[in-house]
Write a protein that holds these residues in place. Structure first.
Motif, short mmCIF file in Angstrom:
data_model
loop_
_atom_site.label_atom_id
_atom_site.label_comp_id
_atom_site.label_asym_id
_atom_site.label_seq_id
_atom_site.Cartn_x
_atom_site.Cartn_y
_atom_site.Cartn_z
N LYS A 11 32.00 22.30 -16.90
CA LYS A 11 32.18 23.69 -17.33
C LYS A 11 31.07 24.60 -16.80
CE LYS A 11 33.52 26.56 -21.23
NZ LYS A 11 33.83 26.61 -22.67
N TYR A 12 29.87 24.07 -16.69
CA TYR A 12 28.71 24.85 -16.24
C TYR A 12 28.06 24.12 -15.07
CZ TYR A 12 29.46 26.55 -21.00
OH TYR A 12 30.03 27.05 -22.15
N PRO A 13 28.66 24.24 -13.88
CA PRO A 13 28.19 23.39 -12.77
C PRO A 13 26.79 23.72 -12.25
CG PRO A 13 30.11 24.73 -12.11
CD PRO A 13 29.89 24.98 -13.57
N GLN A 14 26.19 24.82 -12.69
CA GLN A 14 24.85 25.13 -12.20
C GLN A 14 23.86 24.02 -12.57
OE1 GLN A 14 26.20 26.65 -14.89
NE2 GLN A 14 24.67 27.19 -16.43
N SER A 15 22.83 23.85 -11.73
CA SER A 15 21.85 22.77 -11.93
C SER A 15 22.58 21.45 -12.18
CB SER A 15 20.91 23.07 -13.09
OG SER A 15 20.24 24.28 -12.89
N SER A 16 23.30 21.03 -11.17
CA SER A 16 24.17 19.86 -11.33
C SER A 16 23.41 18.61 -11.75
CB SER A 16 24.89 19.60 -10.01
OG SER A 16 25.80 18.54 -10.17
N LEU A 17 24.01 17.85 -12.64
CA LEU A 17 23.41 16.63 -13.16
C LEU A 17 23.90 15.40 -12.40
CD1 LEU A 17 23.83 17.52 -16.92
CD2 LEU A 17 21.89 18.02 -15.42
N LEU A 18 24.78 15.63 -11.44
CA LEU A 18 25.29 14.56 -10.59
C LEU A 18 25.18 15.02 -9.14
CD1 LEU A 18 28.57 13.64 -12.53
CD2 LEU A 18 26.58 12.15 -12.26
N PRO A 19 24.89 14.10 -8.22
CA PRO A 19 24.84 14.48 -6.81
C PRO A 19 26.22 14.94 -6.34
CG PRO A 19 23.98 12.25 -7.16
CD PRO A 19 24.63 12.67 -8.43
N SER A 20 26.28 15.52 -5.16
CA SER A 20 27.57 16.05 -4.69
C SER A 20 28.43 14.97 -4.03
CB SER A 20 27.35 17.21 -3.73
OG SER A 20 26.52 16.80 -2.68
N HIS A 21 27.82 13.98 -3.43
CA HIS A 21 28.59 12.96 -2.71
C HIS A 21 29.16 11.92 -3.69
CE1 HIS A 21 29.56 9.74 0.07
NE2 HIS A 21 29.47 10.62 1.06
N ILE A 22 30.43 11.58 -3.46
CA ILE A 22 31.14 10.67 -4.39
C ILE A 22 30.38 9.35 -4.60
CG2 ILE A 22 33.18 9.19 -4.58
CD1 ILE A 22 34.87 11.45 -3.50
N GLU A 23 29.88 8.78 -3.52
CA GLU A 23 29.20 7.48 -3.67
C GLU A 23 27.91 7.61 -4.47
OE1 GLU A 23 28.87 5.49 0.14
OE2 GLU A 23 30.82 6.30 0.73
N ASP A 24 27.20 8.71 -4.21
CA ASP A 24 25.95 8.93 -4.94
C ASP A 24 26.22 9.18 -6.44
OD1 ASP A 24 24.77 8.75 -2.48
OD2 ASP A 24 24.52 10.91 -2.22
N ARG A 25 27.28 9.91 -6.71
CA ARG A 25 27.65 10.16 -8.11
C ARG A 25 27.91 8.83 -8.83
NH1 ARG A 25 29.74 15.42 -8.73
NH2 ARG A 25 31.40 14.87 -10.17
N ALA A 26 28.57 7.93 -8.12
CA ALA A 26 28.90 6.64 -8.72
C ALA A 26 27.63 5.85 -9.04
CB ALA A 26 29.81 5.84 -7.77
N ILE A 27 26.66 5.91 -8.15
CA ILE A 27 25.40 5.19 -8.39
C ILE A 27 24.69 5.79 -9.62
CG2 ILE A 27 23.09 4.69 -7.48
CD1 ILE A 27 25.24 3.10 -6.07
N VAL A 28 24.66 7.10 -9.71
CA VAL A 28 23.99 7.75 -10.85
C VAL A 28 24.70 7.38 -12.16
CG1 VAL A 28 23.55 9.97 -11.96
CG2 VAL A 28 22.96 9.62 -9.55
N ARG A 29 26.03 7.44 -12.14
CA ARG A 29 26.76 7.05 -13.36
C ARG A 29 26.53 5.59 -13.70
NH1 ARG A 29 31.52 10.34 -11.37
NH2 ARG A 29 31.68 12.18 -12.71
N SER A 30 26.45 4.76 -12.69
CA SER A 30 26.20 3.33 -12.93
C SER A 30 24.85 3.12 -13.61
CB SER A 30 26.28 2.60 -11.59
OG SER A 30 25.64 1.36 -11.67
N MET A 31 23.84 3.84 -13.16
CA MET A 31 22.51 3.69 -13.79
C MET A 31 22.53 4.25 -15.22
SD MET A 31 19.65 4.18 -10.78
CE MET A 31 20.14 5.71 -10.03
N ALA A 32 23.19 5.38 -15.40
CA ALA A 32 23.26 5.97 -16.74
C ALA A 32 23.95 5.01 -17.71
CB ALA A 32 24.01 7.30 -16.68
#
Lengths: 216, 216
Positions: free
Chosen positions: B81-102
């Motif tokens: 809803k508030y994409p500013q200061s994104s908490l996930l990287p923009s690239h799909i693979e990187d997002r997956a790694i961040v979610r995996s660590m979280a």
């Protein structure tokens, strides 16, 4: 794509359903969670997932081979990379509700009833087998009671409306576990109804533990 | 927006960091997890979250008032809803790694060391206070050992590269808990380093338990 899993692993079962709903195929590699002290504890599996948990997932990514752990992270990855047959609704608020239901299972029920946790309870905490089963049932009852309230508000044929979603993907393996350990589901009419609906779909039926090549 | 939380709740702490990183303000409403048998168990809180857990989050949505539970679902909602200061990287693979660590924290460590679980261990399973602390430390050690391997591959200043993300949002409250219960962190140099980095940011520092109006 390669999915390292185990027929009875709930978290691997979730990923199998997601792959099937999206009509994606992956090579399924069995990691036996009991034999040889648990193959997930082997040095070779450590390279794939230092958490020593299944599933582990490998895909050929743009930056080389991508190895992922954590079932919900894997499923969100599949959702973003292969948006067909979406596992989340399109509206932001609806997506949040579906994720909330999925996490009510994945963060509040399953972690407490995971194999390694049950083993630690008995071996290290000195809990009896009977109390271990009481623990197991307790956390499913607590979680399902709350989920039943959400389902009475949001469910249709499935957990959220009439389309299977990430919430059903988490629910069905958890119900499988509950049934396996003879938990009485009479207090959860929405959960039981959705379970029956999902069994009608090949994506769910073909992902069931007994249908896997390593089932024994 | 309203955030129902508690100063020491790790899951509420996560949402506070996310709100701060996105420079969003919310009304913070305290739900005392210990007094009066736990205010999260009251009938009025049941209406907000039948899981009887904090945080609960309320926003005025397009379809009326939206009430959400589960911290990661709340944070993904804020992200969409508030994409500013994104908490996930923009690239799909990187997002997956961040979610995996979280999720390695939110699905494998925190659920086992949650207040109600510790209470159940002692009151229902007959586990001693000493063994309860051993349990508490054990699951943090298991989780942090695996996370340290991921961090050695992916971390920069923060868990993933040089931008704070959902992974740091989950890590810092977990480190807070570890420190509170005197867990030795020497074996986790990346975790300790990232902890210090995050303390330099107002978004993290202002979200700390001791900075909350209900801290006691």
């Amino acid at each position: 794509m390669k999915l390292y899993g185990y027929w009875r692993s709930s978290a691997a079962y979730r990923v199998r359903i997601a792959l099937n709903l999206k009509q994606l195929s992956a090579e399924h590699i069995s990691v036996h969670l009991v034999n040889n002290g648990g193959e997930q504890n082997s040095p070779s599996f450590h390279q794939l997932n230092p958490q020593h948990l299944v599933p582990a997932f490998v895909d050929s990514g743009e930056q080389g081979e991508l190895t992922l752990s954590q079932s919900l992270a894997i499923i969100e990855y599949l959702e973003e990379k292969y948006p067909q047959s979406s596992l989340l609704p399109s509206h932001i608020e609806d997506r949040a509700i579906v994720r909330s239901m999925a996490q009510a299972i994945a963060c509040e029920i399953h972690p407490l009833d995971n194999l390694r946790v049950l083993q630690y309870l008995v071996k290290e905490m000195g809990v009896s087998e009977a109390d271990k089963m009481r623990w197991y049932h307790h956390w499913i009852h607590v979680g399902f009671s709350a989920l039943e309230v959400q389902l009475s508000q949001y469910s249709g044929r499935f957990c959220f409306g009439d389309t299977p979603s990430l919430a059903d993907i988490c629910l069905i393996p958890q119900v499988y576990n509950a049934k396996r350990f003879n938990l009485d589901l009479d207090a959860y009419p929405n959960i039981v109804r959705i379970w029956h609906e999902c069994q009608q779909l090949a994506a769910f039926a073909n992902a069931a533990p007994e249908q896997q090549h390593d089932a024994s």
